[in-house]
Design an enzyme around this catalytic site. Structure first.
Site, PDB file in Angstrom:
ATOM      1  CE  LYS A 290      38.190  19.828 -57.034  1.00 30.71           C
ATOM      2  NZ  LYS A 290      38.690  18.600 -57.667  1.00 30.71           N
ATOM      3  CG  ASP A 295      43.685  18.148 -55.413  1.00 33.35           C
ATOM      4  OD1 ASP A 295      44.009  17.612 -54.323  1.00 33.35           O
ATOM      5  OD2 ASP A 295      43.062  17.554 -56.319  1.00 33.35           O
ATOM      6  CE  LYS A 302      45.909  16.146 -57.564  1.00 33.46           C
ATOM      7  NZ  LYS A 302      45.260  15.140 -58.412  1.00 33.46           N
ATOM      8  CG  ASP A 313      41.330  20.871 -58.047  1.00 32.56           C
ATOM      9  OD1 ASP A 313      40.668  20.638 -59.077  1.00 32.56           O
ATOM     10  OD2 ASP A 313      41.415  20.085 -57.091  1.00 32.56           O
ATOM     11  CG  ASP A 372      44.261  13.329 -55.616  1.00 32.45           C
ATOM     12  OD1 ASP A 372      43.955  14.540 -55.495  1.00 32.45           O
ATOM     13  OD2 ASP A 372      44.948  12.883 -56.556  1.00 32.45           O
ATOM     14  CD  GLU A 374      40.329  17.264 -54.186  1.00 34.99           C
ATOM     15  OE1 GLU A 374      40.810  16.128 -54.360  1.00 34.99           O
ATOM     16  OE2 GLU A 374      40.247  18.110 -55.103  1.00 34.99           O
ATOM     17  NE  ARG A 376      35.205  11.639 -56.347  1.00 34.03           N
ATOM     18  CZ  ARG A 376      35.553  10.645 -57.157  1.00 34.03           C
ATOM     19  NH1 ARG A 376      35.000   9.446 -57.008  1.00 34.03           N
ATOM     20  NH2 ARG A 376      36.449  10.825 -58.093  1.00 34.03           N
TER      21      ARG A 376
HETATM   22  N1  BES Z   1      41.646  17.887 -59.048  1.00 36.90           N
HETATM   23  C1  BES Z   1      41.736  16.532 -59.404  1.00 36.90           C
HETATM   24  C2  BES Z   1      41.302  16.260 -60.844  1.00 36.90           C
HETATM   25  C3  BES Z   1      42.146  16.869 -61.912  1.00 36.90           C
HETATM   26  C4  BES Z   1      43.182  16.170 -62.483  1.00 36.90           C
HETATM   27  C5  BES Z   1      41.870  18.140 -62.379  1.00 36.90           C
HETATM   28  C6  BES Z   1      43.959  16.740 -63.473  1.00 36.90           C
HETATM   29  C7  BES Z   1      42.630  18.703 -63.381  1.00 36.90           C
HETATM   30  C8  BES Z   1      43.685  18.008 -63.923  1.00 36.90           C
HETATM   31  C9  BES Z   1      40.861  15.679 -58.493  1.00 36.90           C
HETATM   32  O1  BES Z   1      40.714  16.155 -57.210  1.00 36.90           O
HETATM   33  C10 BES Z   1      41.519  14.340 -58.406  1.00 36.90           C
HETATM   34  O2  BES Z   1      42.616  14.290 -57.957  1.00 36.90           O
HETATM   35  N2  BES Z   1      40.811  13.306 -58.846  1.00 36.90           N
HETATM   36  C11 BES Z   1      41.345  11.983 -58.816  1.00 36.90           C
HETATM   37  C12 BES Z   1      40.227  11.066 -58.385  1.00 36.90           C
HETATM   38  C13 BES Z   1      40.698   9.677 -58.062  1.00 36.90           C
HETATM   39  C14 BES Z   1      41.610   9.695 -56.862  1.00 36.90           C
HETATM   40  C15 BES Z   1      39.494   8.817 -57.782  1.00 36.90           C
HETATM   41  C16 BES Z   1      41.821  11.656 -60.213  1.00 36.90           C
HETATM   42  O3  BES Z   1      41.206  12.074 -61.171  1.00 36.90           O
HETATM   43  O4  BES Z   1      42.846  10.985 -60.328  1.00 36.90           O
HETATM   44 ZN    ZN Z   2      40.837  18.223 -57.015  1.00 38.26          ZN
HETATM   45 ZN    ZN Z   3      42.289  15.576 -55.900  1.00 41.90          ZN
END
Ligand code: BES
Ligand code: ZN
Ligand code: ZN
Length: 524
Positions: A290, A295, A302, A313, A372, A374, A376
């Site tokens: 990834k 992000d 966020k 990220d 967010d 993104e 996947r």
């Molecule tokens: N990049 C984030 C995940 C992340 C969070 C990595 C904290 C490192 C530290 C990912 O893209 C994300 O935002 N995931 C969301 C998914 C949700 C919206 C289903 C999450 O984990 O909140």
């Molecule tokens: Zn992310």
């Molecule tokens: Zn994200």
């Protein structure tokens, strides 16, 4: 840092810092290495006095730093504890190396001598010990000071770090003092350790660099440079136009809100053409990363508190570039393909909206319910792309800072491992255990696939449920893994970034996953 391994008497060597070891025996008794005993005699029993007065216990990571006042040629001695003898692993050597490095840095040592207690290292364990301590020394020295002006750095510690960033740490010399029996084997471990640490540092630097620098175009250039510098590596970079042509609309959807062009990086490592016959018979391992270079969350923006570290990220992608940067030196007996989906996730005027539907490379449609989620979405294209490779890989391993939910489940130090293949899973768990990187298996619960069903498309990219987010993200990815290929997914959201300083890693990017994956590739 420069390394040397030789047979020399620790009381004869002239270093700024001489590290010597003590450990605990079966019955908790304190055991001193031969070098400690020798040094102790020269220092008029200073060390045994300290131990008798309980100022030092030989526990793991315990140290005491002493002046030698000219009684031996080295100006200071660092006594390092190793813990229980029968439990000393490569990870303990890493930690020992890291605490030695931190002490050396503190006192601005240029020459460090480390008296390896050969009496406790069998020939079998000499190589991992050499590797571990070398990795530990280099990672212990690591810090990212590139953007700090030298004038405002007050501590010697910070100055040494700035020197490292400027390449001046090349002046630091570490010499391992060993017995003749283990000399050659230990030295092999040192060489391997130097290379492995080099990769980890490469990834840390890349993750710590601001996202305005590490754009998708920048990552693509790094990949192309690796190919230019090494004939064993080839690199193809797909532009947005090329991605569009073949149908990678999932990445393009995420990229729409950003002014930076998305790039899809395809790296191949293969033994040099002169060995092509054997190289062609080799297995191929495909690593997928990834590479969200920032992000913001996109329109599902966020909050600041969740966005401030989101330059990290792309840690999965950085790991892959770092691994490729050392493959020509490590020469594993396996071909490696690296795929990095690189884009920003931004909320620009053309950003993808909630309710939009994109078609991934394998033809499956995805309804965007949360911009967010993104990671996947871009990995859907990257995993589907594996079907386009010339050679079907033996295994696919993806690395992604995918979900906050994985951090809720396993904390900040442990990565989640999901796999559709027991043998691959066991291999990764074994190598992680050796490498000191913590990974823990989480289940692909088939029942939860229900939650990914969309009213309008084949899948939606996020679920209504608050629970099991790491699992549903992994299940989503599984929909894009080509049939019949063993696949493992490492959710490295927690351990890719350190919030706390420990001897092996300062706050910031960690390069998590690299040591495990390099060992995995070397296991072929
Ligand atoms: N990049 C984030 C995940 C992340 C969070 C990595 C904290 C490192 C530290 C990912 O893209 C994300 O935002 N995931 C969301 C998914 C949700 C919206 C289903 C999450 O984990 O909140
Ligand atoms: Zn992310
Ligand atoms: Zn994200």
């Amino acid at each position: 840092m420069k390394f040397q391994t030789k047979v020399t008497d620790p009381t004869k060597i002239e270093a700024d810092l001489l590290a010597i070891f003590a450990w605990e025996g079966e019955n908790n008794e304190i055991i001193l290495s031969e070098s400690v005993k020798k040094v102790d005699r020269q220092l008029a029993n200073l060390l045994t006095d300290i131990i008798a007065n309980e100022q030092f216990e030989p526990k793991k990571n315990e140290t005491i730093l002493l002046h030698t006042h000219g009684k031996i040629p080295s100006s200071r001695v660092l006594l390092v504890g190793l813990g229980k003898l029968n439990e000393i692993t490569m990870v303990d050597w890493q930690n020992a190396g890291a605490v030695i490095a931190r002490n050396a840095k503190k006192i601005h040592a240029q020459n460090v001598a480390i008296s390896i207690p050969s009496e406790i290292i069998s020939l079998l364990k000499a190589k991992p010990a050499g590797e571990g301590i070398t990795v530990g020394l280099q990672l212990g020295y690591y810090s990212f000071e590139k953007y700090k002006s030298r004038e405002i750095l007050t501590s010697a510690f910070a100055k040494a770090s700035a020197d490292r960033s400027a390449g001046r740490d090349k002046e630091i010399k570490s010499v391992f003092l060993v017995s003749p029996t283990i000399l050659d084997t230990f030295a092999l471990g040192v060489i391997e350790g130097e290379i492995i640490a080099c990769a980890v540092i490469y990834a840390r630097d890349l993750v710590n660099e601001p996202s305005s620098v590490t754009t998708p175009t920048y990552l693509a250039k790094l990949a192309q440079n690796l190919a230019k510098q090494n004939k064993q590596i080839t690199c193809t970079v797909l532009s947005e136009k090329e991605m569009k042509k073949i149908g990678m609309n999932a990445i393009l959807g995420v990229a729409r809100g950003s002014d930076e062009e998305a790039k899809f990086i395809h790296l191949i490592y293969q033994e040099s053409p002169s060995h092509k016959a054997s190289a062609n018979r080799r297995k191929t391992i495909c690593l997928v990363g990834k590479g969200i270079t920032f992000d913001s969350g996109g329109l599902s923006l966020k909050p600041t508190s969740g966005m401030d570290t989101m330059k990290m990220d792309m840690a999965g992608g950085a790991d892959i570039l770092a691994i490729f940067s050392v493959l020509p030196k490590l020469k594993p007996k396996v071909n490696v393909v690296g795929l990095i989906a690189a884009t920003e996730n931004m909320p620009g005027g053309s950003a993808i909206k909630l309710g939009d539907v994109v078609t991934a490379l394998n033809g499956k449609t995805i309804e965007i319910m949360n911009t967010d989620a993104e990671g996947r979405v871009i990995l859907a294209d990257a995993l589907s792309y594996v079907d386009k490779l010339d050679q079907k890989p033996e295994a696919i391993i993806d690395l992604a800072t995918l979900t906050g939910a994985c951090m809720v489940a396993l904390g900040e130090e442990v990565a989640g491992l999901f796999s559709n293949h027991n043998q691959l899973k066991e291999q990764l768990l074994k190598q992680a255990n050796i490498s000191g990187e913590q990974i823990w298996e989480l289940p692909l619960v088939d029942l939860y696939k229900e939650e990914l069903k969309s009213e309008v498309a084949d899948l939606k990219n996020s679920t209504k449920s608050k629970y099991g987010g790491a699992i549903t993200a992994a299940l989503f990815l599984s929909e894009f893994v080509p049939k019949d290929i063993p696949w493992a997914h490492l959710d490295i959201a927690g351990p890719a970034w350190a919030e706390k300083d420990t001897p092996l890693r300062p706050v910031g990017g960690t390069g998590f996953g690299i040591v495990t994956l390099l060992h995995y590739l070397l296991s072929f």
